[in-house]
Design an enzyme around this catalytic site. Structure first.
Site, PDB file in Angstrom:
ATOM      1  N   GLU A  90       0.850  -1.138   0.001  1.00 19.62           N
ATOM      2  CA  GLU A  90      -0.186  -0.073   0.002  1.00 19.62           C
ATOM      3  C   GLU A  90       0.839   1.000   0.071  1.00 19.62           C
ATOM      4  O   GLU A  90       2.119   1.134   0.377  1.00 19.62           O
ATOM      5  CB  GLU A  90      -0.852   0.178   1.120  1.00 19.62           C
ATOM      6  CG  GLU A  90      -1.597  -1.076   1.426  1.00 19.62           C
ATOM      7  CD  GLU A  90      -2.502  -0.934   2.829  1.00 19.62           C
ATOM      8  OE1 GLU A  90      -3.208   0.073   2.952  1.00 19.62           O
ATOM      9  OE2 GLU A  90      -2.639  -1.912   3.654  1.00 19.62           O
ATOM     10  N   LYS A 140       2.183   4.704   1.362  1.00 18.14           N
ATOM     11  CA  LYS A 140       2.501   5.177   2.701  1.00 18.14           C
ATOM     12  C   LYS A 140       2.080   6.806   2.816  1.00 18.14           C
ATOM     13  O   LYS A 140       2.873   7.638   2.362  1.00 18.14           O
ATOM     14  CB  LYS A 140       3.933   5.125   3.218  1.00 18.14           C
ATOM     15  CG  LYS A 140       4.079   5.368   4.572  1.00 18.14           C
ATOM     16  CD  LYS A 140       5.314   5.123   5.254  1.00 18.14           C
ATOM     17  CE  LYS A 140       5.658   5.449   6.908  1.00 18.14           C
ATOM     18  NZ  LYS A 140       5.076   6.906   7.053  1.00 18.14           N
ATOM     19  N   ARG A 180      -1.323   9.366  11.243  1.00 18.58           N
ATOM     20  CA  ARG A 180      -2.037   7.960  11.384  1.00 18.58           C
ATOM     21  C   ARG A 180      -3.148   8.198  12.365  1.00 18.58           C
ATOM     22  O   ARG A 180      -2.917   9.138  13.449  1.00 18.58           O
ATOM     23  CB  ARG A 180      -0.924   7.098  12.149  1.00 18.58           C
ATOM     24  CG  ARG A 180      -1.673   5.689  12.495  1.00 18.58           C
ATOM     25  CD  ARG A 180      -1.572   4.765  11.403  1.00 18.58           C
ATOM     26  NE  ARG A 180      -1.781   3.490  11.676  1.00 18.58           N
ATOM     27  CZ  ARG A 180      -0.862   2.590  12.068  1.00 18.58           C
ATOM     28  NH1 ARG A 180       0.231   2.769  12.350  1.00 18.58           N
ATOM     29  NH2 ARG A 180      -1.188   1.366  12.600  1.00 18.58           N
ATOM     30  N   ARG A 231      -1.953   8.442  16.659  1.00 17.01           N
ATOM     31  CA  ARG A 231      -1.491   7.322  16.801  1.00 17.01           C
ATOM     32  C   ARG A 231      -1.037   6.680  18.282  1.00 17.01           C
ATOM     33  O   ARG A 231      -0.939   5.612  18.586  1.00 17.01           O
ATOM     34  CB  ARG A 231      -0.377   6.887  15.801  1.00 17.01           C
ATOM     35  CG  ARG A 231       0.539   7.979  16.044  1.00 17.01           C
ATOM     36  CD  ARG A 231       1.900   7.523  15.258  1.00 17.01           C
ATOM     37  NE  ARG A 231       2.838   6.671  15.681  1.00 17.01           N
ATOM     38  CZ  ARG A 231       3.769   6.352  15.234  1.00 17.01           C
ATOM     39  NH1 ARG A 231       4.344   6.871  14.128  1.00 17.01           N
ATOM     40  NH2 ARG A 231       4.697   5.245  15.897  1.00 17.01           N
ATOM     41  N   GLU A 282      -5.365   6.810   7.369  1.00 16.47           N
ATOM     42  CA  GLU A 282      -4.398   8.063   7.527  1.00 16.47           C
ATOM     43  C   GLU A 282      -5.327   9.316   7.339  1.00 16.47           C
ATOM     44  O   GLU A 282      -6.116   9.336   6.299  1.00 16.47           O
ATOM     45  CB  GLU A 282      -3.421   7.837   6.327  1.00 16.47           C
ATOM     46  CG  GLU A 282      -2.442   9.047   6.147  1.00 16.47           C
ATOM     47  CD  GLU A 282      -1.297   8.475   7.226  1.00 16.47           C
ATOM     48  OE1 GLU A 282      -0.189   9.101   7.572  1.00 16.47           O
ATOM     49  OE2 GLU A 282      -1.298   7.343   7.787  1.00 16.47           O
ATOM     50  N   LYS A 330       7.842  -0.693   6.591  1.00 19.86           N
ATOM     51  CA  LYS A 330       7.753   0.541   5.952  1.00 19.86           C
ATOM     52  C   LYS A 330       8.886   0.701   4.989  1.00 19.86           C
ATOM     53  O   LYS A 330      10.032   0.443   5.391  1.00 19.86           O
ATOM     54  CB  LYS A 330       7.585   1.788   6.916  1.00 19.86           C
ATOM     55  CG  LYS A 330       8.636   1.645   7.771  1.00 19.86           C
ATOM     56  CD  LYS A 330       8.164   3.013   8.950  1.00 19.86           C
ATOM     57  CE  LYS A 330       9.346   3.187   9.976  1.00 19.86           C
ATOM     58  NZ  LYS A 330       8.954   4.187  11.049  1.00 19.86           N
TER      59      LYS A 330
END
Length: 564
Positions: free
Chosen positions: A247, A249, A254, A269, A294, A417
């Site tokens: 996906e 980023k 977040r 987050r 996000e 990531k």
């Protein structure tokens, strides 16, 4: 108060993560309620005092110390709490006969009016030794700066649990030792929003003489699952592309959106509630459950640059004009709960299917689905990462195992990531400011600039990390030897075409800014290299920076990379 002051002092001087955990664990085990709970609240950022302000502290000390002397001392030390703690002259006629306890200070500050705090402060400062004064002032202002994150503090709290606990006396033969299961930090994060300082029920459960606090309140926060940075050289050789979903980023923040039994909340987050600043989003959500995603600004059918979202961040409330100019949405990539069912134990493939159904059934335009990026092998994915079709809206890629459950924390392997290489410019050091805490004796915060067309320097950012302790000493020495002007704790450093220190600055993105003279603001700038070898005249220009910004806004472009 003395034990709390000793804890803060040792934490501030300890670099090791494990050593910090042991220090805090031992403090929480040995300190009685409620002091240990108030200490934990202060270290996790849950303790604030509306009536206590830094200006009040400064006024109090200037009432006893010559203002010029205090100003010079503050300039040298660089930290208000440390300066006051060292310079404070006791009133010999009114010195209290004992030091205050931490709980006593907290309870007084929570109930005192603004007019009462000054008197309390002076009495406490008279009663305490310098280390205790420093801890008191850090507690009051909330600026602990001891190198301990809220999650690390909760991890230490989890370690309070003993291996065994004794049951009440048995009529037939005394007390029996009962083994206790270890507590993970994710268990504390799961119940954290149901707790209130000073956390008596939390410690009772941890120590085995109380029930686990109830975490089933509607609208609660779920501890987030985090990714580890991928090691391109080592990891890709061991990973099968078929096992991982890719996906984008997204370059936002977040969030976790929760709607349960009529309770709707939006969390960052770290679990901080930010619903008030995004009332438009909350009003536009219609699912029943918890979505991980996000937060971005959505414009013209696509994710807008991070600078647009930044216009709405750090605001308690936002007016209708701001909402219309910067329409925020959630780009969803995981479903943690649906209609009262906890989905976190399911594999990602199943959670993803249910998320797609939720977003498809959702009306309005506040919830979007983060698409899965198709790819055949790592080489193809690397090409997409280097030149993403979504442009600057993505700061890289996420890789998630299709069979991974949603696990709190940062487990190694399920999620990775893979961020794009940072942008890099060469800039000239212009100003330096003293740091805080263990850096208060060093000039460690650096403002840097680039050349304008008329040959002058204009500031484009500020960095305070990215260098080693040894490099910090070298930078501090350069600042002291080449200072041309002083402005309180800030020094202006010699910076000319033929003399100046060039810093290679890495950063994640650029935004247009009317608040900065240069017209640009950097995202996450840090010092990636000290260019002792490079003449100042060869540093980048403002035209270079603006060209990069134009290219980023049009979907690509770089000045350089950290490897360049």
């Amino acid at each position: 108060m003395r034990a709390f002051a000793e804890l803060l002092d040792r934490l501030s001087l300890t670099a090791s993560r494990n050593a910090k955990l042991v220090l805090l664990r031992d403090y929480l085990r040995s300190t009685p309620d409620p002091d240990r709970g108030w200490a934990l609240a202060s270290l996790t950022g849950e303790l604030t005092f509306a009536a206590a302000k830094p200006a009040m502290i400064r006024k109090a000390v200037e009432g006893r110390v010559d203002a010029v002397l205090f100003g010079w001392s503050y300039d040298y030390v660089g930290d208000l709490a440390e300066t006051v703690a060292l310079i404070w002259p006791r009133d010999p006629d009114h010195r209290p006969n004992r030091e205050p306890e931490l709980g006593e200070v907290v309870e007084a500050l929570r109930t005192a009016g603004r007019g009462e705090v000054a008197g309390l402060l002076e009495g406490w400062l008279d009663a305490l030794e310098p280390k205790g004064r420093w801890a008191l002032l850090k507690l009051m202002t909330g600026g602990l700066r001891v190198g301990l994150s809220a999650r690390l503090a909760k991890t230490a709290a989890a370690m309070v649990r003993p291996a065994t606990v004794s049951e009440p006396p048995d009529p037939d033969g005394g007390e029996a030792a009962v083994a206790l299961e270890p507590v993970e930090v994710s268990e504390i994060e799961e119940i954290w929003h149901a707790l209130e300082p000073p956390y008596g029920d939390l410690f009772a459960w941890l120590e085995g003489h109380g029930d686990r606090p109830d975490a089933e309140a509607p609208g609660r926060f779920r501890p987030v699952m985090l990714a580890t940075a991928i090691d391109e050289a080592a990891d890709f050789a061991k990973l099968d592309p078929a096992d991982y979903a890719a996906e984008w980023k997204w370059d936002g923040i977040r969030v976790q959106a929760v709607r349960e039994s009529g309770v709707a909340r939006l969390y960052s987050r770290t679990g901080d509630e930010i619903s008030g600043a995004f009332a438009d989003i909350m009003a536009g959500l219609a699912f029943e459950g918890a979505v991980d995603g996000e937060l971005v600004v959505w414009r013209d059918g696509a994710v807008a640059p991070f600078g647009d979202l930044q216009q709405r961040l750090n605001r308690k409330t936002v007016d209708a004009k701001m909402m219309a100019a910067y329409p925020a949405v959630i780009v969803a990539y995981d479903l943690l709960s649906e209609n009262g069912e906890d989905l976190r134990g399911l594999p990602l493939r199943q959670r993803r299917a249910r998320l797609e159904a939720v977003v498809a059934d959702h009306g309005g335009d506040r919830l979007h689905l983060s698409p899965v990026v198709p790819y055949a092998d790592w080489d193809e994915l690397a090409a997409l990462r280097a030149d993403p079709p979504v442009g600057a809206a993505a700061e890289g890629l996420m890789l998630k195992r299709w069979d991974s459950p949603y696990v709190a924390g940062r487990p190694k392997g399920p999620w990775f990531k893979w961020k794009r290489d940072p942008h890099v410019i060469d800039a000239v050091l212009m100003y330096a400011q003293r740091g805080h805490g263990k850096r208060s004796s060093f000039y460690s915060d650096y403002t840097f600039g680039v050349w304008t067309r008329d040959g002058a320097l204009t500031p484009v950012g500020k960095a305070y990390f990215g260098f080693t302790d040894e490099e910090l000493k070298q930078l501090d020495k350069f600042v002291r030897e080449h200072t041309v002007e002083r402005f309180g704790p800030v020094r202006s450093v010699r910076a000319e075409r033929d003399f100046g220190l060039v810093l290679e600055i890495a950063f994640e993105g650029l935004n247009r800014s009317t608040r900065h003279k240069s017209g640009v603001a950097m995202r996450f700038p840090r010092v990636s290299r000290i260019r002792w070898d490079k003449p100042a005249r060869e540093a980048n220009t403002l035209d270079d920076v603006m060209d990069l910004l134009d290219a980023l806004e049009s979907g690509g472009g770089r000045i350089g990379t950290a490897q360049g």
